[in-house]
Design a protein around this motif. Structure first.
Motif, PDB file in Angstrom:
ATOM      1  N   SER A 246     -96.605 143.125  25.404  1.00 32.91           N
ATOM      2  CA  SER A 246     -97.296 141.981  25.991  1.00 32.91           C
ATOM      3  C   SER A 246     -97.091 140.758  25.121  1.00 32.91           C
ATOM      4  CB  SER A 246     -98.796 142.259  26.102  1.00 32.91           C
ATOM      5  OG  SER A 246     -99.400 142.160  24.825  1.00 32.91           O
ATOM      6  N   GLY A 247     -97.269 139.571  25.722  1.00 32.80           N
ATOM      7  CA  GLY A 247     -97.242 138.347  24.926  1.00 32.80           C
ATOM      8  C   GLY A 247     -98.388 138.310  23.948  1.00 32.80           C
ATOM      9  N   GLY A 248     -99.514 138.945  24.308  1.00 33.62           N
ATOM     10  CA  GLY A 248    -100.651 139.015  23.401  1.00 33.62           C
ATOM     11  C   GLY A 248    -101.469 137.744  23.405  1.00 33.62           C
ATOM     12  N   THR A 249    -102.775 137.871  23.524  1.00 31.68           N
ATOM     13  CA  THR A 249    -103.672 136.719  23.402  1.00 31.68           C
ATOM     14  C   THR A 249    -104.755 136.978  22.370  1.00 31.68           C
ATOM     15  OG1 THR A 249    -105.079 137.569  25.182  1.00 31.68           O
ATOM     16  CG2 THR A 249    -103.351 136.039  25.796  1.00 31.68           C
ATOM     17  N   THR A 250    -104.948 138.200  21.983  1.00 31.84           N
ATOM     18  CA  THR A 250    -106.018 138.544  21.044  1.00 31.84           C
ATOM     19  C   THR A 250    -105.447 139.412  19.932  1.00 31.84           C
ATOM     20  OG1 THR A 250    -106.598 140.423  22.438  1.00 31.84           O
ATOM     21  CG2 THR A 250    -107.851 138.415  22.749  1.00 31.84           C
ATOM     22  N   GLY A 251    -104.504 138.865  19.188  1.00 35.31           N
ATOM     23  CA  GLY A 251    -103.937 139.619  18.082  1.00 35.31           C
ATOM     24  C   GLY A 251    -102.537 140.100  18.392  1.00 35.31           C
ATOM     25  N   LEU A 252    -102.175 141.241  17.822  1.00 32.18           N
ATOM     26  CA  LEU A 252    -100.823 141.763  17.949  1.00 32.18           C
ATOM     27  C   LEU A 252    -100.539 142.211  19.382  1.00 32.18           C
ATOM     28  CD1 LEU A 252    -100.891 143.602  14.567  1.00 32.18           C
ATOM     29  CD2 LEU A 252     -99.190 141.887  15.189  1.00 32.18           C
ATOM     30  N   PRO A 253     -99.227 142.346  19.738  1.00 37.80           N
ATOM     31  CA  PRO A 253     -98.877 142.680  21.124  1.00 37.80           C
ATOM     32  C   PRO A 253     -99.502 143.988  21.588  1.00 37.80           C
ATOM     33  CG  PRO A 253     -96.930 142.063  19.877  1.00 37.80           C
ATOM     34  CD  PRO A 253     -98.037 142.194  18.889  1.00 37.80           C
ATOM     35  N   LYS A 254     -99.846 144.038  22.870  1.00 38.70           N
ATOM     36  CA  LYS A 254    -100.298 145.284  23.483  1.00 38.70           C
ATOM     37  C   LYS A 254     -99.082 146.023  24.035  1.00 38.70           C
ATOM     38  CE  LYS A 254    -104.582 144.142  22.766  1.00 38.70           C
ATOM     39  NZ  LYS A 254    -104.286 142.975  21.943  1.00 38.70           N
ATOM     40  N   LEU A 255     -99.189 147.335  24.123  1.00 33.39           N
ATOM     41  CA  LEU A 255     -98.115 148.137  24.693  1.00 33.39           C
ATOM     42  C   LEU A 255     -98.308 148.273  26.203  1.00 33.39           C
ATOM     43  CD1 LEU A 255     -97.577 151.018  22.115  1.00 33.39           C
ATOM     44  CD2 LEU A 255     -96.152 149.021  22.515  1.00 33.39           C
ATOM     45  N   ILE A 256     -97.248 147.961  26.938  1.00 30.94           N
ATOM     46  CA  ILE A 256     -97.272 148.001  28.395  1.00 30.94           C
ATOM     47  C   ILE A 256     -96.508 149.245  28.844  1.00 30.94           C
ATOM     48  CG2 ILE A 256     -96.554 146.833  30.507  1.00 30.94           C
ATOM     49  CD1 ILE A 256     -96.607 144.211  28.808  1.00 30.94           C
ATOM     50  N   PRO A 257     -97.199 150.256  29.348  1.00 30.99           N
ATOM     51  CA  PRO A 257     -96.505 151.469  29.791  1.00 30.99           C
ATOM     52  C   PRO A 257     -95.921 151.271  31.189  1.00 30.99           C
ATOM     53  CG  PRO A 257     -98.875 151.746  30.053  1.00 30.99           C
ATOM     54  CD  PRO A 257     -98.665 150.368  29.500  1.00 30.99           C
ATOM     55  N   ARG A 258     -94.614 151.427  31.326  1.00 32.30           N
ATOM     56  CA  ARG A 258     -93.956 151.333  32.626  1.00 32.30           C
ATOM     57  C   ARG A 258     -93.388 152.714  32.968  1.00 32.30           C
ATOM     58  NH1 ARG A 258     -93.151 145.903  34.187  1.00 32.30           N
ATOM     59  NH2 ARG A 258     -92.744 146.919  36.176  1.00 32.30           N
TER      60      ARG A 258
ATOM     61  N   ILE B 256     -97.180 133.525  22.032  1.00 34.24           N
ATOM     62  CA  ILE B 256     -97.806 133.589  20.712  1.00 34.24           C
ATOM     63  C   ILE B 256     -99.309 133.629  20.894  1.00 34.24           C
ATOM     64  CG2 ILE B 256     -98.091 132.405  18.490  1.00 34.24           C
ATOM     65  CD1 ILE B 256     -95.377 130.964  19.179  1.00 34.24           C
ATOM     66  N   ALA B 257     -99.950 134.669  20.377  1.00 36.34           N
ATOM     67  CA  ALA B 257    -101.405 134.784  20.438  1.00 36.34           C
ATOM     68  C   ALA B 257    -102.005 133.911  19.350  1.00 36.34           C
ATOM     69  CB  ALA B 257    -101.833 136.230  20.252  1.00 36.34           C
ATOM     70  N   ALA B 258    -102.787 132.914  19.776  1.00 42.13           N
ATOM     71  CA  ALA B 258    -103.395 132.009  18.802  1.00 42.13           C
ATOM     72  C   ALA B 258    -104.249 132.772  17.796  1.00 42.13           C
ATOM     73  CB  ALA B 258    -104.229 130.960  19.533  1.00 42.13           C
ATOM     74  N   GLU B 259    -104.988 133.744  18.272  1.00 43.68           N
ATOM     75  CA  GLU B 259    -105.896 134.492  17.396  1.00 43.68           C
ATOM     76  C   GLU B 259    -105.144 135.235  16.299  1.00 43.68           C
ATOM     77  OE1 GLU B 259    -108.825 138.323  17.805  1.00 43.68           O
ATOM     78  OE2 GLU B 259    -108.982 136.790  19.362  1.00 43.68           O
ATOM     79  N   GLU B 260    -103.994 135.809  16.639  1.00 40.86           N
ATOM     80  CA  GLU B 260    -103.215 136.530  15.637  1.00 40.86           C
ATOM     81  C   GLU B 260    -102.745 135.590  14.537  1.00 40.86           C
ATOM     82  OE1 GLU B 260     -98.960 138.865  15.035  1.00 40.86           O
ATOM     83  OE2 GLU B 260     -99.485 138.025  16.989  1.00 40.86           O
ATOM     84  N   LEU B 261    -102.165 134.444  14.919  1.00 42.55           N
ATOM     85  CA  LEU B 261    -101.662 133.500  13.924  1.00 42.55           C
ATOM     86  C   LEU B 261    -102.806 132.926  13.091  1.00 42.55           C
ATOM     87  CD1 LEU B 261     -99.405 131.936  12.612  1.00 42.55           C
ATOM     88  CD2 LEU B 261     -99.446 130.320  14.534  1.00 42.55           C
ATOM     89  N   GLU B 262    -103.921 132.653  13.721  1.00 39.11           N
ATOM     90  CA  GLU B 262    -105.090 132.154  12.977  1.00 39.11           C
ATOM     91  C   GLU B 262    -105.523 133.155  11.913  1.00 39.11           C
ATOM     92  OE1 GLU B 262    -106.791 129.607  16.802  1.00 39.11           O
ATOM     93  OE2 GLU B 262    -107.659 131.550  16.273  1.00 39.11           O
ATOM     94  N   GLY B 263    -105.497 134.438  12.259  1.00 35.06           N
ATOM     95  CA  GLY B 263    -105.879 135.466  11.295  1.00 35.06           C
ATOM     96  C   GLY B 263    -104.983 135.470  10.072  1.00 35.06           C
ATOM     97  N   HIS B 264    -103.674 135.300  10.292  1.00 30.12           N
ATOM     98  CA  HIS B 264    -102.747 135.237   9.162  1.00 30.12           C
ATOM     99  C   HIS B 264    -102.978 133.979   8.324  1.00 30.12           C
ATOM    100  CE1 HIS B 264    -100.278 138.732   9.962  1.00 30.12           C
ATOM    101  NE2 HIS B 264    -100.145 138.380  11.225  1.00 30.12           N
ATOM    102  N   LEU B 265    -103.211 132.845   8.975  1.00 29.82           N
ATOM    103  CA  LEU B 265    -103.428 131.603   8.236  1.00 29.82           C
ATOM    104  C   LEU B 265    -104.691 131.671   7.384  1.00 29.82           C
ATOM    105  CD1 LEU B 265    -102.486 129.059  11.063  1.00 29.82           C
ATOM    106  CD2 LEU B 265    -101.151 129.564   9.008  1.00 29.82           C
ATOM    107  N   LEU B 266    -105.708 132.328   7.897  1.00 26.10           N
ATOM    108  CA  LEU B 266    -106.976 132.434   7.161  1.00 26.10           C
ATOM    109  C   LEU B 266    -106.841 133.287   5.903  1.00 26.10           C
ATOM    110  CD1 LEU B 266    -109.461 132.808  10.151  1.00 26.10           C
ATOM    111  CD2 LEU B 266    -109.334 130.897   8.543  1.00 26.10           C
TER     112      LEU B 266
ATOM    113  N   VAL C  50     -94.540 138.182   9.228  1.00 23.63           N
ATOM    114  CA  VAL C  50     -94.803 137.637  10.559  1.00 23.63           C
ATOM    115  C   VAL C  50     -93.500 137.098  11.145  1.00 23.63           C
ATOM    116  CG1 VAL C  50     -96.096 135.902  11.868  1.00 23.63           C
ATOM    117  CG2 VAL C  50     -97.167 137.038   9.907  1.00 23.63           C
ATOM    118  N   ALA C  51     -93.198 137.436  12.382  1.00 20.77           N
ATOM    119  CA  ALA C  51     -91.973 136.969  13.040  1.00 20.77           C
ATOM    120  C   ALA C  51     -91.906 135.447  13.014  1.00 20.77           C
ATOM    121  CB  ALA C  51     -91.924 137.477  14.471  1.00 20.77           C
ATOM    122  N   ASP C  52     -90.705 134.900  12.782  1.00 22.78           N
ATOM    123  CA  ASP C  52     -90.601 133.465  12.550  1.00 22.78           C
ATOM    124  C   ASP C  52     -90.914 132.616  13.773  1.00 22.78           C
ATOM    125  OD1 ASP C  52     -88.283 134.028  13.954  1.00 22.78           O
ATOM    126  OD2 ASP C  52     -86.907 133.331  12.394  1.00 22.78           O
TER     127      ASP C  52
END
Length: 521
Positions: free
Chosen positions: A180-192, A431-441, A488-490
């Motif tokens: 997943s693109g992710g909105t709340t932290g690291l990517p979620k796994l999408i089972p297909r 890019i999940a804002a929450e994930e990047l914010e966590g790294h910056l903090l 963290v991926a660039d």
């Protein structure tokens, strides 16, 4: 599979009865003439027969390694013939590849291996100046398989083995995990599952006019849903066409491949489309073979959309979709106005669409902007091993909350107007804002952080980090080095930082990202 949310039995029965789901498997998509060229990658040219044999022999090698039906294998490889062979080998075994991107680093890969309980990790030795073996040494995974110089790990070439009998997967099994693109932290796994993803690629190939005489140029990462199965690589194999893998979407590389291999179809994100429009004015390469350019991953502005047929000499198809499922395409016979100004209409007659007020959940009339909700025969019913996230992301009756703000025209075409979720779409990379914010903090100088998207004419959005700091503020370069050291991926690194004394707040005390974003415009 533990952690997988299946479709309810009544829906599954209906999708089978109405012909959306079949018993075809992802490993059986190679349907071209055995003597015809199936895959071109660098100096490698494989016929359908040769690709089939390599996939079968590699499947036997993974089987000898102990990989079995139901296992998960993280695959992080660039656009090479080996990626295609490994993918086909694993899905034939019933082992689900977890498709990571070459840009991912330890932060993402360690998480994916742990979440998926991966049995193995497959990598290139080096790519883009990065040594993936160093990353592998920091992981706790049973098997590391390396394409190239394996060092202390298992060489992919050593998995070449005589075919063996193995347990075939069930069509209802999970065939592949997308991210997943992710909105709340690291990517979620999408089972297909095999069933839903085969329908995804075959129905897409039909709608998009894929045929045996086509040559599909892959310039996006092959692990992306768009490049893999919309209709992508797998859709091309399913109709007997030829796939050409390019290292990137750079005109210097892509235009030469279009001329040399007479490529007819390609999928790009808007930044690449804009780059191609500029490059075509000075390039000497012959692009006359190109019939169709798909553009998706982010919204393409109407101006450049109108220029593509004039400048590149091919038809445009807008694509709006998500790895979670729902795909929308402009049709090949749509009038130019719809192709230029909309992001298409749903792929399947069985796609169910709701557009609702994001605050109240009530439906909005056609023409008004609301959040897009969907369910259907190829849209997931739950992320893998993510019960809390699933409770927020799905309605009680199984509609997926996409987080996209759209309006629907009377024709059924959708116009994308933005995001309701806290996510930045940087040239098609989410890019999940929450994930990047966590790294910056985690930086000693950063007291608080708020990440927002800022409009950009090329990338659609770029990333701005608003910071409240302690003492001397870090420079953008220092922050990027800090994020690199954290693995963290660039593409997630901020493009800009703004230091502020405090953040504006909403009446309920939350940071007002709307006000922060307004400052950037």
């Amino acid at each position: 599979m533990d952690g997988f949310t299946p479709w309810p039995e009544d829906f599954a029965a209906r999708y089978i009865a109405e012909g959306y789901w079949s018993d075809r498997l992802l490993g059986d998509v190679l349907r071209g003439d055995p003597a015809k060229t199936a895959l071109i990658a660098g100096d490698q040219r494989l016929t359908y027969a040769e690709l089939d044999e390599r996939a079968e022999r590699t499947a036997a090698g993974f089987h000898r390694l102990g990989v079995r039906r139901g296992d998960r294998v993280v695959v992080q490889m660039p656009n090479t013939a080996s990626f295609v062979v490994v993918f086909l080998a694993l899905v034939r075994l019933g082992a689900a590849p977890v498709l990571a991107l070459p840009a991912h680093r330890h932060s993402e890969i360690g998480y994916l291996c742990e979440l998926s309980q991966a049995r193995a990790y497959v990598i290139a030795d080096r790519h883009g100046g990065f040594d993936y073996r160093e990353l592998a040494r920091a992981l706790d995974v049973e098997h590391v398989v390396v394409d190239g110089d394996a060092a202390e790990f298992t060489a992919l070439a050593s998995l070449d083995a005589d075919p063996v009998a193995y347990e075939r997967p069930d069509p209802a099994d999970v065939g592949v995990f997308l991210l997943s693109g992710g909105t709340t932290g690291l990517p979620k796994l999408i089972p297909r599952t095999h069933r839903d993803y085969v329908y995804n690629l075959e129905a897409s190939a039909e709608v998009c006019g894929w045929s045996a005489d086509m040559v599909y140029l892959v310039v996006l990462p092959a692990a992306h849903n768009f490049a893999l199965a919309c209709p992508g690589i797998l859709g091309t194999f399913a109709v007997g066409g030829t796939v050409v893998l390019a290292p990137s979407g750079s005109p210097d590389e892509a235009f030469g491949l279009i001329e040399r291999e007479r490529a007819t179809h390609c999928a790009v994100v808007p930044p690449i489309a804009l780059l191609w429009l500029d490059a075509a004015t000075w390039s000497d390469e012959d692009l006359s073979s190109l019939r169709l350019l798909q553009v998706g991953g982010a919204k393409l502005a109407a101006g450049p959309a109108a220029q593509i047929p004039k400048v590149l000499g091919c038809a445009l198809q807008q694509v709006f979709g998500m790895a979670e499922g729902l795909l929308n395409y402009t049709r090949l016979d749509d009038p130019a106005e719809l192709v230029e100004t909309t992001q298409g209409r749903p792929l399947s007659p069985a796609d169910e669409i709701r557009i609702v007020d994001p605050d109240t959940g009530e439906p909005v009339p056609d023409g008004e902007v609301g959040e897009l909700l969907t369910r259907g025969p190829y849209t997931l019913r739950g992320y893998y091993r993510a019960p809390e996230h699933n409770a927020r992301s799905f309605t009680p009756d199984g509609f997926y909350r996409t987080g996209d703000l759209v309006r629907r025209l009377p024709s059924g075409h959708l116009v994308v107007e933005g995001r309701a979720k806290d996510q930045i779409n940087r040239g098609g990379e989410k890019i999940a804002a929450e994930e990047l914010e966590g790294h910056l903090l985690a930086h000693l100088s950063v007291h608080d952080a708020a990440v927002v998207g800022m409009p950009d004419p090329v990338m659609g959005e770029r990333t701005c980090a608003f910071l409240v700091v302690r003492g001397e503020p870090p420079t953008l370069r220092e922050l990027k080095e800090f994020l690199r050291d954290r693995g963290v991926a660039d593409y997630k690194w901020p493009d800009r930082i703004e230091v502020v004394d405090s953040f504006p707040r909403t009446p309920v005390g939350k940071i007002s990202k709307k006000e922060l974003a307004a400052r950037l415009t």
